[in-house]
Design a protein around this motif. Structure first.
Motif, PDB file in Angstrom:
ATOM      1  N   PRO A  30      -5.399  82.349  57.727  1.00  0.00           N
ATOM      2  CA  PRO A  30      -6.286  82.237  58.896  1.00  0.00           C
ATOM      3  C   PRO A  30      -6.194  83.433  59.837  1.00  0.00           C
ATOM      4  O   PRO A  30      -7.201  83.848  60.418  1.00  0.00           O
ATOM      5  CB  PRO A  30      -5.800  80.948  59.582  1.00  0.00           C
ATOM      6  CG  PRO A  30      -5.200  80.142  58.483  1.00  0.00           C
ATOM      7  CD  PRO A  30      -4.550  81.163  57.569  1.00  0.00           C
ATOM      8  N   SER A  31      -5.005  84.002  59.976  1.00  0.00           N
ATOM      9  CA  SER A  31      -4.860  85.183  60.838  1.00  0.00           C
ATOM     10  C   SER A  31      -5.565  86.388  60.238  1.00  0.00           C
ATOM     11  O   SER A  31      -6.185  87.180  60.960  1.00  0.00           O
ATOM     12  CB  SER A  31      -3.378  85.488  61.073  1.00  0.00           C
ATOM     13  OG  SER A  31      -2.768  84.416  61.770  1.00  0.00           O
ATOM     14  N   ILE A  32      -5.490  86.538  58.931  1.00  0.00           N
ATOM     15  CA  ILE A  32      -6.219  87.632  58.265  1.00  0.00           C
ATOM     16  C   ILE A  32      -7.711  87.486  58.517  1.00  0.00           C
ATOM     17  O   ILE A  32      -8.399  88.453  58.841  1.00  0.00           O
ATOM     18  CB  ILE A  32      -5.928  87.654  56.754  1.00  0.00           C
ATOM     19  CG1 ILE A  32      -4.462  88.000  56.486  1.00  0.00           C
ATOM     20  CG2 ILE A  32      -6.854  88.637  56.034  1.00  0.00           C
ATOM     21  CD1 ILE A  32      -4.037  87.820  55.044  1.00  0.00           C
ATOM     22  N   MET A  33      -8.213  86.261  58.395  1.00  0.00           N
ATOM     23  CA  MET A  33      -9.644  86.035  58.623  1.00  0.00           C
ATOM     24  C   MET A  33     -10.029  86.359  60.066  1.00  0.00           C
ATOM     25  O   MET A  33     -11.083  86.951  60.308  1.00  0.00           O
ATOM     26  CB  MET A  33     -10.015  84.609  58.245  1.00  0.00           C
ATOM     27  CG  MET A  33      -9.873  84.364  56.747  1.00  0.00           C
ATOM     28  SD  MET A  33     -10.216  82.673  56.264  1.00  0.00           S
ATOM     29  CE  MET A  33     -11.991  82.675  56.360  1.00  0.00           C
ATOM     30  N   MET A  36     -10.205  90.039  60.341  1.00  0.00           N
ATOM     31  CA  MET A  36     -11.423  90.525  59.691  1.00  0.00           C
ATOM     32  C   MET A  36     -12.628  90.362  60.617  1.00  0.00           C
ATOM     33  O   MET A  36     -13.461  91.267  60.734  1.00  0.00           O
ATOM     34  CB  MET A  36     -11.660  89.768  58.374  1.00  0.00           C
ATOM     35  CG  MET A  36     -10.667  90.109  57.284  1.00  0.00           C
ATOM     36  SD  MET A  36     -10.727  88.972  55.875  1.00  0.00           S
ATOM     37  CE  MET A  36     -12.380  89.232  55.256  1.00  0.00           C
ATOM     38  N   GLU A  37     -12.701  89.223  61.280  1.00  0.00           N
ATOM     39  CA  GLU A  37     -13.815  88.995  62.198  1.00  0.00           C
ATOM     40  C   GLU A  37     -13.743  89.929  63.394  1.00  0.00           C
ATOM     41  O   GLU A  37     -14.753  90.459  63.853  1.00  0.00           O
ATOM     42  CB  GLU A  37     -13.849  87.538  62.652  1.00  0.00           C
ATOM     43  CG  GLU A  37     -15.130  87.209  63.371  1.00  0.00           C
ATOM     44  CD  GLU A  37     -15.468  85.736  63.361  1.00  0.00           C
ATOM     45  OE1 GLU A  37     -16.632  85.431  63.677  1.00  0.00           O
ATOM     46  OE2 GLU A  37     -14.609  84.906  63.047  1.00  0.00           O
ATOM     47  N   ASN A  38     -12.543  90.195  63.906  1.00  0.00           N
ATOM     48  CA  ASN A  38     -12.366  91.118  65.019  1.00  0.00           C
ATOM     49  C   ASN A  38     -12.845  92.519  64.660  1.00  0.00           C
ATOM     50  O   ASN A  38     -13.589  93.152  65.419  1.00  0.00           O
ATOM     51  CB  ASN A  38     -10.895  91.148  65.440  1.00  0.00           C
ATOM     52  CG  ASN A  38     -10.588  92.280  66.398  1.00  0.00           C
ATOM     53  OD1 ASN A  38     -10.124  93.340  65.977  1.00  0.00           O
ATOM     54  ND2 ASN A  38     -10.860  92.075  67.668  1.00  0.00           N
ATOM     55  N   VAL A  39     -12.447  93.012  63.503  1.00  0.00           N
ATOM     56  CA  VAL A  39     -12.846  94.357  63.086  1.00  0.00           C
ATOM     57  C   VAL A  39     -14.352  94.402  62.832  1.00  0.00           C
ATOM     58  O   VAL A  39     -15.024  95.367  63.192  1.00  0.00           O
ATOM     59  CB  VAL A  39     -12.042  94.819  61.848  1.00  0.00           C
ATOM     60  CG1 VAL A  39     -12.465  96.219  61.424  1.00  0.00           C
ATOM     61  CG2 VAL A  39     -10.551  94.806  62.144  1.00  0.00           C
ATOM     62  N   SER A  40     -14.886  93.340  62.252  1.00  0.00           N
ATOM     63  CA  SER A  40     -16.335  93.264  62.013  1.00  0.00           C
ATOM     64  C   SER A  40     -17.104  93.327  63.329  1.00  0.00           C
ATOM     65  O   SER A  40     -18.085  94.063  63.459  1.00  0.00           O
ATOM     66  CB  SER A  40     -16.689  91.975  61.276  1.00  0.00           C
ATOM     67  OG  SER A  40     -16.091  91.958  60.012  1.00  0.00           O
ATOM     68  N   TYR A  41     -16.649  92.558  64.300  1.00  0.00           N
ATOM     69  CA  TYR A  41     -17.296  92.553  65.612  1.00  0.00           C
ATOM     70  C   TYR A  41     -17.265  93.948  66.236  1.00  0.00           C
ATOM     71  O   TYR A  41     -18.284  94.440  66.723  1.00  0.00           O
ATOM     72  CB  TYR A  41     -16.625  91.532  66.531  1.00  0.00           C
ATOM     73  CG  TYR A  41     -17.123  91.585  67.948  1.00  0.00           C
ATOM     74  CD1 TYR A  41     -18.366  91.060  68.289  1.00  0.00           C
ATOM     75  CD2 TYR A  41     -16.364  92.185  68.949  1.00  0.00           C
ATOM     76  CE1 TYR A  41     -18.836  91.126  69.587  1.00  0.00           C
ATOM     77  CE2 TYR A  41     -16.823  92.250  70.247  1.00  0.00           C
ATOM     78  CZ  TYR A  41     -18.062  91.717  70.563  1.00  0.00           C
ATOM     79  OH  TYR A  41     -18.521  91.790  71.857  1.00  0.00           O
ATOM     80  N   GLU A  42     -16.094  94.577  66.216  1.00  0.00           N
ATOM     81  CA  GLU A  42     -15.976  95.918  66.794  1.00  0.00           C
ATOM     82  C   GLU A  42     -16.892  96.917  66.100  1.00  0.00           C
ATOM     83  O   GLU A  42     -17.536  97.741  66.753  1.00  0.00           O
ATOM     84  CB  GLU A  42     -14.531  96.400  66.743  1.00  0.00           C
ATOM     85  CG  GLU A  42     -13.650  95.726  67.764  1.00  0.00           C
ATOM     86  CD  GLU A  42     -12.280  96.368  67.866  1.00  0.00           C
ATOM     87  OE1 GLU A  42     -12.122  97.548  67.487  1.00  0.00           O
ATOM     88  OE2 GLU A  42     -11.359  95.676  68.340  1.00  0.00           O
TER      89      GLU A  42
END
Length: 86
Positions: A30-33, A36-42
């Motif tokens: 879950p932390s990896i996901m 992933m969402e944080n980097v995608s958003y940025e």
């Protein structure tokens, strides 16, 4: 190509034990996901107007080996498609 890579240090608060997804003190899926969402958003913020944001994400992940506390994890995301649906 539209990509972004970030590195994260595994801390105790992102382990499987801490987030409740397993019994080991290793990086949790879950932390990896979330990362992933944080980097995608940025990444997407570089391609949207100030009054726009992103919604929705599709994950495809294979978590095949443990990453211990204190180790680095590298997340790379790539924009493969953009849809304007408003």
């Amino acid at each position: 190509m539209k990509t972004l890579t970030k590195e994260f240090t595994v801390q105790a608060d992102v382990t499987a034990v801490s987030v409740g997804s397993g019994g080991l003190e290793v990086l949790s899926s879950p932390s990896i996901m979330a990362w992933m969402e944080n980097v995608s958003y940025e990444l997407c913020q570089n391609y949207t107007d100030n009054d726009e944001t992103t919604v929705g994400i599709e994950f495809s992940m294979k978590h095949l080996a443990p990453t211990a506390v204190g180790k680095l994890a590298r997340i790379t995301v790539k924009i493969t498609e953009q849809k304007n649906q408003y």
